[in-house]
Design a protein around this motif. Structure first.
Motif, short mmCIF file in Angstrom:
data_model
loop_
_atom_site.label_atom_id
_atom_site.label_comp_id
_atom_site.label_asym_id
_atom_site.label_seq_id
_atom_site.Cartn_x
_atom_site.Cartn_y
_atom_site.Cartn_z
N GLU A 8 63.44 -4.09 60.09
CA GLU A 8 63.58 -3.95 58.64
C GLU A 8 62.41 -3.17 58.05
OE1 GLU A 8 66.11 -4.60 56.81
OE2 GLU A 8 67.27 -5.50 58.41
N LYS A 9 61.20 -3.44 58.53
CA LYS A 9 60.05 -2.73 57.95
C LYS A 9 60.11 -1.25 58.32
CE LYS A 9 56.51 -3.46 61.56
NZ LYS A 9 55.30 -4.19 61.92
N SER A 10 60.55 -0.93 59.55
CA SER A 10 60.68 0.47 59.95
C SER A 10 61.77 1.14 59.13
CB SER A 10 61.03 0.57 61.44
OG SER A 10 60.04 -0.04 62.22
N SER A 11 62.87 0.42 58.92
CA SER A 11 63.97 0.95 58.12
C SER A 11 63.51 1.23 56.70
CB SER A 11 65.14 -0.05 58.09
OG SER A 11 66.17 0.41 57.25
N GLY A 12 62.67 0.37 56.16
CA GLY A 12 62.15 0.56 54.81
C GLY A 12 61.38 1.86 54.69
N LEU A 13 60.57 2.17 55.69
CA LEU A 13 59.80 3.41 55.68
C LEU A 13 60.72 4.62 55.81
CD1 LEU A 13 56.81 2.29 57.96
CD2 LEU A 13 56.90 2.36 55.46
N VAL A 14 61.77 4.49 56.64
CA VAL A 14 62.76 5.57 56.78
C VAL A 14 63.49 5.79 55.46
CG1 VAL A 14 64.92 6.26 57.90
CG2 VAL A 14 63.08 5.25 59.26
N LEU A 15 63.84 4.70 54.78
CA LEU A 15 64.54 4.80 53.50
C LEU A 15 63.69 5.51 52.45
CD1 LEU A 15 66.33 1.35 53.09
CD2 LEU A 15 67.35 3.55 53.53
N ALA A 67 61.60 -4.05 50.81
CA ALA A 67 60.62 -5.10 50.53
C ALA A 67 59.77 -5.40 51.77
CB ALA A 67 61.32 -6.37 50.05
N LEU A 68 60.42 -5.54 52.92
CA LEU A 68 59.67 -5.81 54.15
C LEU A 68 58.88 -4.59 54.61
CD1 LEU A 68 62.13 -8.03 56.24
CD2 LEU A 68 60.26 -8.73 54.75
N GLY A 69 59.40 -3.40 54.27
CA GLY A 69 58.68 -2.17 54.58
C GLY A 69 57.34 -2.11 53.86
N VAL A 70 57.35 -2.48 52.58
CA VAL A 70 56.10 -2.51 51.80
C VAL A 70 55.18 -3.60 52.33
CG1 VAL A 70 55.10 -2.97 49.52
CG2 VAL A 70 57.17 -1.57 49.71
N LEU A 71 55.74 -4.78 52.64
CA LEU A 71 54.93 -5.89 53.15
C LEU A 71 54.26 -5.51 54.47
CD1 LEU A 71 54.29 -8.85 52.34
CD2 LEU A 71 56.09 -9.57 53.92
N SER A 72 54.96 -4.73 55.29
CA SER A 72 54.42 -4.34 56.59
C SER A 72 53.20 -3.43 56.47
CB SER A 72 55.50 -3.63 57.42
OG SER A 72 55.78 -2.34 56.89
N LEU A 73 53.08 -2.73 55.33
CA LEU A 73 51.94 -1.83 55.13
C LEU A 73 50.62 -2.60 55.03
CD1 LEU A 73 53.50 0.62 52.49
CD2 LEU A 73 53.23 0.99 54.96
N LEU A 74 50.72 -3.92 54.79
CA LEU A 74 49.52 -4.75 54.67
C LEU A 74 49.01 -5.23 56.03
CD1 LEU A 74 50.76 -6.73 51.57
CD2 LEU A 74 48.80 -5.19 51.59
N VAL A 134 58.41 -14.92 56.36
CA VAL A 134 59.62 -15.74 56.44
C VAL A 134 60.16 -16.03 55.04
CG1 VAL A 134 60.52 -17.99 57.11
CG2 VAL A 134 59.00 -16.76 58.66
N PHE A 135 59.25 -16.36 54.11
CA PHE A 135 59.66 -16.65 52.73
C PHE A 135 60.37 -15.46 52.11
CE2 PHE A 135 58.64 -16.35 48.16
CZ PHE A 135 59.25 -17.51 47.69
N LEU A 136 59.79 -14.27 52.23
CA LEU A 136 60.39 -13.07 51.63
C LEU A 136 61.72 -12.73 52.31
CD1 LEU A 136 60.28 -10.69 49.68
CD2 LEU A 136 58.91 -9.44 51.37
N THR A 137 61.76 -12.87 53.64
CA THR A 137 62.99 -12.57 54.37
C THR A 137 64.12 -13.51 53.97
OG1 THR A 137 61.70 -11.79 56.26
CG2 THR A 137 64.02 -12.28 56.66
N PHE A 144 57.02 -9.64 43.04
CA PHE A 144 57.17 -8.24 42.62
C PHE A 144 57.90 -7.43 43.69
CE2 PHE A 144 53.87 -9.32 39.53
CZ PHE A 144 54.30 -8.62 38.42
N LEU A 145 57.69 -7.77 44.97
CA LEU A 145 58.43 -7.09 46.03
C LEU A 145 59.91 -7.41 45.93
CD1 LEU A 145 56.14 -7.37 49.21
CD2 LEU A 145 56.12 -5.68 47.37
N GLY A 146 60.23 -8.60 45.38
CA GLY A 146 61.62 -8.95 45.13
C GLY A 146 62.25 -8.03 44.09
N GLY A 147 61.40 -7.36 43.30
CA GLY A 147 61.89 -6.43 42.29
C GLY A 147 62.26 -5.06 42.84
N ILE A 148 62.15 -4.91 44.16
CA ILE A 148 62.61 -3.66 44.79
C ILE A 148 64.11 -3.81 45.03
CG2 ILE A 148 62.33 -2.09 46.74
CD1 ILE A 148 59.53 -3.22 47.15
N GLY A 149 64.91 -3.32 44.12
CA GLY A 149 66.36 -3.51 44.20
C GLY A 149 67.05 -2.52 45.12
N PHE A 150 66.83 -1.26 44.91
CA PHE A 150 67.35 -0.12 45.66
C PHE A 150 68.79 -0.29 46.17
CE2 PHE A 150 67.60 3.09 49.03
CZ PHE A 150 67.28 4.20 48.28
N THR A 151 68.97 -0.55 47.50
CA THR A 151 70.30 -0.48 48.10
C THR A 151 71.33 -1.31 47.34
OG1 THR A 151 69.31 -0.18 50.29
CG2 THR A 151 71.63 -0.81 50.22
#
Length: 390
Positions: free
Chosen positions: A21-28, A137-144, A154-157, A333-340
């Protein structure tokens, strides 16, 4: 045995899911930038025509949104099923925190949107700011990096998966206009037949997939959005004991990469081909634009934090030991990434191409803003937490 499987789920399978999911987020993110650049370049006409060209009786964009996205929903259904049987949703005490967070993250944004748009032609867009894009959302989280505690991942997922379920229910209930009952009855009859095969312990995947395609056709012609078929089929595919040998596990594992690196990027490319006009400032002042921005940037973190706090305060659940309210608000705030899902709901909510185009732009802008705020807050709060721990 069940505890062993749960441990496996929480380690190997969750890590695989999170990494994909985090890799997909970066691709998106990359696909979105490319699509916006092409749509506003000298190649704009050719690029836009690509998505509108006919493939059979419908456009390429149509087959992506109504066809390929069904496979995306099938994967969401399989992930949700696994969460219910073996994951964070299998223990009601642990599940209540992300459930309440997701509920707040849907109701508050929709309420804020309706506050500005109730009684107008745009009120049907209330479902737009309700959704969370798991991959982004997980893509952004992975940057940390490694500073992010597992409990926060787990909570965000779990929150995002429940959020997607909520969006699916909203689509099924509120974005169905005319129902052709005979086609719907046939689709549900096929679902019942596949359920019987499940109870008979038929583990061959072929009848489920063939039945799913036929069910998709009748659902498509029933008036209910055909992508719902994906979620329904997921729950009749044999889950078994949930190990690597189970049919459900094999299909979920197989679908991860095609969905993450083919289907979602195609969806992003096709649906972010937005021509930016000179009236961007006036677009921001439209009521539905302000509703989307307010819902995603303010409503999401506010709803997630308030409902989580209420659930913990009344003793229904507890906050994981390595998290605090600052991190919950930050990840909100990451939950506010609506996109897809937000773009998907936009396509169902509006018929006017101009409104759809504007709404897509506002979704991108709001998701970018919410993601940046969440990233900055998490970077600061997680750093402070690590300093205190050390």
């Amino acid at each position: 045995m069940k505890k062993t499987i749960k441990r496996l789920y929480k380690s190997e399978l969750f890590t695989e899911f999170f990494d994909n999911e985090k890799s997909s987020g970066l691709v998106l993110i990359g696909c979105t930038i490319i699509s916006l650049l092409l749509a506003n370049s000298i190649f704009s006409d050719q690029y836009l025509h690509t998505w509108h060209m006919k493939v059979g009786s419908q456009s390429l964009e149509y087959w992506i949104n109504d066809g390929l996205m069904t496979i995306f929903f099938l994967l969401i259904g399989l992930e949700l099923e696994r969460e219910i049987y073996l994951g964070e949703l299998s223990n009601i005490k642990e599940a209540l925190l992300p459930i309440f967070a997701a509920l707040g993250g849907m109701l508050v944004p929709a309420g804020l949107y309706l506050l500005l748009n109730y009684g107008t032609l745009a009120q049907s867009g209330a479902g737009i700011p309700m959704a969370t894009d798991i991959a982004f959302a997980l893509g952004v989280l992975s940057l940390l990096g490694n500073r992010v505690p597992l409990s926060l991942k787990v909570f965000l997922t779990a929150l995002a998966v429940i959020d997607d379920l909520g969006a699916i229910l909203v689509i099924a209930v509120f974005y169905t206009k005319t129902i052709l009952w005979m086609n719907l009855a046939i689709a549900l009859g096929i679902l019942l037949f596949l359920f019987i095969l499940n109870r008979m312990k038929i583990k061959n995947l072929i009848p489920y997939l063939v039945g799913g395609v036929i069910m998709w056709y009748f659902m498509l012609n029933s008036g209910i959005h055909a992508t719902i078929t994906g979620v329904l089929i997921a729950f009749v595919i044999p889950f078994g004991d949930g190990t690597k040998k189970s049919v459900s596990y094999k299909l979920q594992h197989f679908l991860h990469k095609p969905v993450a690196f083919i289907i979602l990027p195609l969806f992003a490319l096709a649906n972010t081909a937005i021509v930016l006009g000179s009236d961007i400032v006036s677009t921001l002042s439209l009521h539905y634009s302000m509703g989307i921005m307010l819902g995603l940037i303010v409503g999401k973190p506010l709803g997630i934090a308030i409902f989580s706090f209420l659930a913990v305060s009344i003793g229904l659940c507890k906050l994981p030991g390595d998290l605090n309210w600052k991190t919950i608000i930050s990840v909100g705030f990451l939950g506010g990434i609506g996109f897809t899902m937000s773009i998907f709901v936009t396509l169902l909510a509006f018929d006017d191409h101009h409104i759809i185009n504007n709404a897509k732009f506002i979704i991108l802008l709001s998701s970018l803003t919410a993601g940046c705020i969440g990233f900055i807050l998490l970077k600061y709060n997680l750093k402070k937490s690590n300093e205190i721990t050390n």
